[in-house]
Design an enzyme around this catalytic site. Structure first.
Site, PDB file in Angstrom:
ATOM      1  N   GLY A  11       0.817  -1.228  -0.057  1.00  0.00           N
ATOM      2  CA  GLY A  11      -0.137  -0.072  -0.008  1.00  0.00           C
ATOM      3  C   GLY A  11       0.856   1.148   0.030  1.00  0.00           C
ATOM      4  O   GLY A  11       2.107   1.301   0.429  1.00  0.00           O
ATOM      5  N   ARG A  25      19.135  10.958  -3.690  1.00  0.00           N
ATOM      6  CA  ARG A  25      20.324  12.083  -3.554  1.00  0.00           C
ATOM      7  C   ARG A  25      21.518  11.753  -2.853  1.00  0.00           C
ATOM      8  O   ARG A  25      22.654  11.967  -3.060  1.00  0.00           O
ATOM      9  CB  ARG A  25      19.425  13.369  -3.274  1.00  0.00           C
ATOM     10  CG  ARG A  25      18.557  14.092  -4.433  1.00  0.00           C
ATOM     11  CD  ARG A  25      18.023  15.260  -4.063  1.00  0.00           C
ATOM     12  NE  ARG A  25      17.425  15.652  -5.426  1.00  0.00           N
ATOM     13  CZ  ARG A  25      16.569  16.653  -5.386  1.00  0.00           C
ATOM     14  NH1 ARG A  25      16.539  17.567  -4.201  1.00  0.00           N
ATOM     15  NH2 ARG A  25      16.113  17.018  -6.578  1.00  0.00           N
ATOM     16  N   ARG A  72       0.884  -4.869  -5.876  1.00  0.00           N
ATOM     17  CA  ARG A  72       0.929  -5.927  -4.917  1.00  0.00           C
ATOM     18  C   ARG A  72       1.292  -7.113  -6.272  1.00  0.00           C
ATOM     19  O   ARG A  72       0.622  -7.153  -7.246  1.00  0.00           O
ATOM     20  CB  ARG A  72      -0.336  -6.474  -4.270  1.00  0.00           C
ATOM     21  CG  ARG A  72      -0.562  -5.113  -3.318  1.00  0.00           C
ATOM     22  CD  ARG A  72      -1.490  -5.666  -2.155  1.00  0.00           C
ATOM     23  NE  ARG A  72      -1.955  -4.561  -1.547  1.00  0.00           N
ATOM     24  CZ  ARG A  72      -1.776  -3.845  -0.397  1.00  0.00           C
ATOM     25  NH1 ARG A  72      -0.732  -4.490   0.075  1.00  0.00           N
ATOM     26  NH2 ARG A  72      -2.202  -2.874  -0.074  1.00  0.00           N
ATOM     27  N   ASP A 103       5.097  -5.316   5.996  1.00  0.00           N
ATOM     28  CA  ASP A 103       5.650  -6.327   6.442  1.00  0.00           C
ATOM     29  C   ASP A 103       5.643  -7.460   5.067  1.00  0.00           C
ATOM     30  O   ASP A 103       6.566  -8.456   5.090  1.00  0.00           O
ATOM     31  CB  ASP A 103       4.942  -7.248   7.614  1.00  0.00           C
ATOM     32  CG  ASP A 103       3.773  -7.447   7.406  1.00  0.00           C
ATOM     33  OD1 ASP A 103       2.871  -6.908   6.534  1.00  0.00           O
ATOM     34  OD2 ASP A 103       3.245  -8.522   7.839  1.00  0.00           O
ATOM     35  N   GLY A 104       4.793  -7.539   4.152  1.00  0.00           N
ATOM     36  CA  GLY A 104       4.807  -8.452   3.157  1.00  0.00           C
ATOM     37  C   GLY A 104       5.995  -8.049   2.132  1.00  0.00           C
ATOM     38  O   GLY A 104       6.643  -8.908   1.653  1.00  0.00           O
ATOM     39  N   THR A 125       4.174   2.280   5.577  1.00  0.00           N
ATOM     40  CA  THR A 125       2.932   1.908   5.801  1.00  0.00           C
ATOM     41  C   THR A 125       2.032   2.756   6.661  1.00  0.00           C
ATOM     42  O   THR A 125       2.865   2.865   7.649  1.00  0.00           O
ATOM     43  CB  THR A 125       2.855   0.324   6.176  1.00  0.00           C
ATOM     44  OG1 THR A 125       1.568   0.129   6.571  1.00  0.00           O
ATOM     45  CG2 THR A 125       3.732   0.067   7.306  1.00  0.00           C
ATOM     46  N   ILE A 126       0.975   3.166   6.637  1.00  0.00           N
ATOM     47  CA  ILE A 126       0.361   4.008   7.524  1.00  0.00           C
ATOM     48  C   ILE A 126      -0.215   3.210   8.446  1.00  0.00           C
ATOM     49  O   ILE A 126      -0.427   4.025   9.630  1.00  0.00           O
ATOM     50  CB  ILE A 126      -1.021   4.631   6.818  1.00  0.00           C
ATOM     51  CG1 ILE A 126      -1.844   3.664   6.384  1.00  0.00           C
ATOM     52  CG2 ILE A 126      -0.586   5.476   5.689  1.00  0.00           C
ATOM     53  CD1 ILE A 126      -3.464   4.261   6.064  1.00  0.00           C
ATOM     54  N   ASP A 127      -0.211   1.943   8.560  1.00  0.00           N
ATOM     55  CA  ASP A 127      -0.754   1.002   9.833  1.00  0.00           C
ATOM     56  C   ASP A 127      -0.014   0.900  11.015  1.00  0.00           C
ATOM     57  O   ASP A 127      -0.137   0.718  11.956  1.00  0.00           O
ATOM     58  CB  ASP A 127      -0.905  -0.262   9.148  1.00  0.00           C
ATOM     59  CG  ASP A 127      -1.903  -0.428   8.185  1.00  0.00           C
ATOM     60  OD1 ASP A 127      -2.637   0.284   7.968  1.00  0.00           O
ATOM     61  OD2 ASP A 127      -1.825  -1.540   7.429  1.00  0.00           O
ATOM     62  N   ASP A 129       2.242  -1.122  11.876  1.00  0.00           N
ATOM     63  CA  ASP A 129       1.934  -2.467  12.220  1.00  0.00           C
ATOM     64  C   ASP A 129       3.561  -3.292  12.215  1.00  0.00           C
ATOM     65  O   ASP A 129       3.320  -4.740  12.296  1.00  0.00           O
ATOM     66  CB  ASP A 129       1.048  -3.202  11.538  1.00  0.00           C
ATOM     67  CG  ASP A 129       1.369  -3.317  10.216  1.00  0.00           C
ATOM     68  OD1 ASP A 129       2.438  -2.788   9.783  1.00  0.00           O
ATOM     69  OD2 ASP A 129       0.619  -4.061   9.383  1.00  0.00           O
ATOM     70  N   GLY A 170      -6.930   0.003   9.576  1.00  0.00           N
ATOM     71  CA  GLY A 170      -6.180  -1.038  10.622  1.00  0.00           C
ATOM     72  C   GLY A 170      -6.883  -2.151  10.777  1.00  0.00           C
ATOM     73  O   GLY A 170      -8.043  -2.118  11.685  1.00  0.00           O
ATOM     74  N   ARG A 171      -6.596  -3.307  10.043  1.00  0.00           N
ATOM     75  CA  ARG A 171      -7.252  -4.335  10.126  1.00  0.00           C
ATOM     76  C   ARG A 171      -6.740  -5.299  11.336  1.00  0.00           C
ATOM     77  O   ARG A 171      -7.508  -5.781  12.090  1.00  0.00           O
ATOM     78  CB  ARG A 171      -7.025  -5.488   8.945  1.00  0.00           C
ATOM     79  CG  ARG A 171      -7.993  -4.770   7.795  1.00  0.00           C
ATOM     80  CD  ARG A 171      -7.909  -5.913   6.600  1.00  0.00           C
ATOM     81  NE  ARG A 171      -6.663  -5.922   5.937  1.00  0.00           N
ATOM     82  CZ  ARG A 171      -6.210  -5.298   4.849  1.00  0.00           C
ATOM     83  NH1 ARG A 171      -7.112  -4.568   4.322  1.00  0.00           N
ATOM     84  NH2 ARG A 171      -4.963  -5.293   4.400  1.00  0.00           N
ATOM     85  N   LYS A 213     -23.001  16.901  27.205  1.00  0.00           N
ATOM     86  CA  LYS A 213     -22.107  16.703  25.957  1.00  0.00           C
ATOM     87  C   LYS A 213     -23.138  16.887  24.775  1.00  0.00           C
ATOM     88  O   LYS A 213     -24.070  16.164  24.857  1.00  0.00           O
ATOM     89  CB  LYS A 213     -21.278  15.632  25.789  1.00  0.00           C
ATOM     90  CG  LYS A 213     -19.965  15.754  26.696  1.00  0.00           C
ATOM     91  CD  LYS A 213     -19.078  14.502  26.180  1.00  0.00           C
ATOM     92  CE  LYS A 213     -17.671  14.876  25.808  1.00  0.00           C
ATOM     93  NZ  LYS A 213     -16.951  13.631  25.335  1.00  0.00           N
TER      94      LYS A 213
END
Ligand code: ATP
Length: 319
Positions: A11, A25, A72, A103-104, A125-127, A129, A170-171, A213
């Site tokens: 991703g 650079r 992928r 990780d993949g 990766t944004i996760d 993880d 976030g799976r 609230k």
């Protein structure tokens, strides 16, 4: 090492471009030749490999996504594919590779390492993880994107006196929910690492309502095993207040990288180039505390990720 290459895989994550720019650079400044491989391992198999110059990476620092594009690759998952990929690098005379991905992608790198290619892995990766590093490139930007969504949603949720569930990416890893939840003052944070207790969720929403609230914000990671729309329905029924679910999806992946992600990417890519220059063995680059660190690639992947229990508990106290 004289000739190296870079690819981005899995991703996309904001800050990948900053890493590509720094790697290109820094390599050139050290007198190495550097090649860009398009579309990750898929492009490597197709020989989509081009020489990079100083100017090739101009005007990308501030852009999300990746100029090298990403993919992928099913073909690369087979031993034949991996043999072919290693041969392709050999044909181009490429001795070392920088792989920016999750990780993949790192597992793929290990296959190339077995075939004699030195690979430096940069966690993109944004996760967030990966257990061996405190942060991955793209995570900080994703958290900030969710924070800006929370502010927008808060305005309209207050106006309508509504409960809003924001389902974030976030799976398996709830870090985006956890960090954005704490920083954004969410009333409830739901992550795959903690059990879901709907009674408790409803009690917190009701407690907020009773204390005056005007709205409640629930941040839920996508890996939590209840459909967000169903959860909204259930909360609405039990609390008597309107509840809606919002799923921002890929909005969280894009956007200009935060300063922190750009700096992290630049530092990690620089370290990767230095390690290749010094003919070190394959490593995974990371950050622990304030230090850029590197570990044996296989060992890095074995490190179990720790859930941020302290942040989770603090967010409950402060909400
Ligand atoms: P993200 O965290 O963003 O999903 P990722 O790097 O984990 O990123 P994957 O799709 O899991 O994304 O992996 C990217 C590519 O790496 C795969 O398409 C595949 O080509 C290769 N890859 C993944 N796992 C392996 C493996 N076990 N062995 C060899 N190659 C792999």
């Amino acid at each position: 090492m004289k000739r190296i290459a870079i690819l981005t895989s899995g991703g996309d994550a904001p800050g990948m471009n900053a890493a590509v720019r720094a790697a290109v650079r820094k390599s050139l400044s050290m007198g190495m030749e550097v090649y860009g491989i398009e579309r990750g391992y898929e492009g490597l198999l197709d020989g989509d490999i081009k020489k990079m110059e100083w100017k090739s990476v101009g005007d990308i620092l501030q852009r999300g996504g990746t100029m090298l594009r990403t993919a992928r690759s099913e073909r690369f998952m087979t031993p034949e594919g991996q043999d072919h990929a290693a041969k392709m690098l050999d044909t181009f005379g490429i001795e070392g590779l920088i792989v920016i991905g999750g990780d993949g992608s790192f597992r793929g790198s290990m296959e190339l390492d077995k075939r004699g290619i030195t690979v430096m892995g940069i966690p993109g990766t944004i996760d967030n993880d990966l257990g061996y590093t405190d942060y991955t490139i793209g995570f900080d930007t994703a958290v900030n994107t969710v924070l800006s969504l929370i502010s927008n949603i808060r305005d309209t949720a207050s106006a309508h006196e509504r409960t809003t569930i924001i389902e974030v990416m976030g799976r398996h890893c709830g870090d985006i929910a956890l960090h954005a939840g704490l920083a954004g003052g969410a009333d409830v944070i739901l992550v795959p690492e903690a059990d879901l207790d709907i009674n408790k969720v409803c009690r917190r929403v009701l407690r907020g309502q009773q204390s005056g609230k005007l709205h409640s914000i629930i941040i839920k990671a996508e890996g939590v095993e209840i459909d967000s729309m169903e959860l909204a329905k259930e909360i609405e029924e039990r609390t008597g207040r309107e509840a809606r679910a919002v799923v921002p999806g890929h909005i969280q992946r894009g956007g200009t990288p935060s300063g922190r992600d750009r700096i992290l990417a630049s530092l990690m890519a620089t370290k990767a180039v230095e390690l290749l220059y010094d003919d070190e063995e394959s490593q995974a680059i990371g950050i622990v505390g304030n230090d850029i660190v590197h570990y044996d690639l296989a060992k890095a992947l074995e490190v179990e990720r720790e859930f941020g229990e302290d942040i989770y508990e603090l967010a409950e106290v402060l909400s």
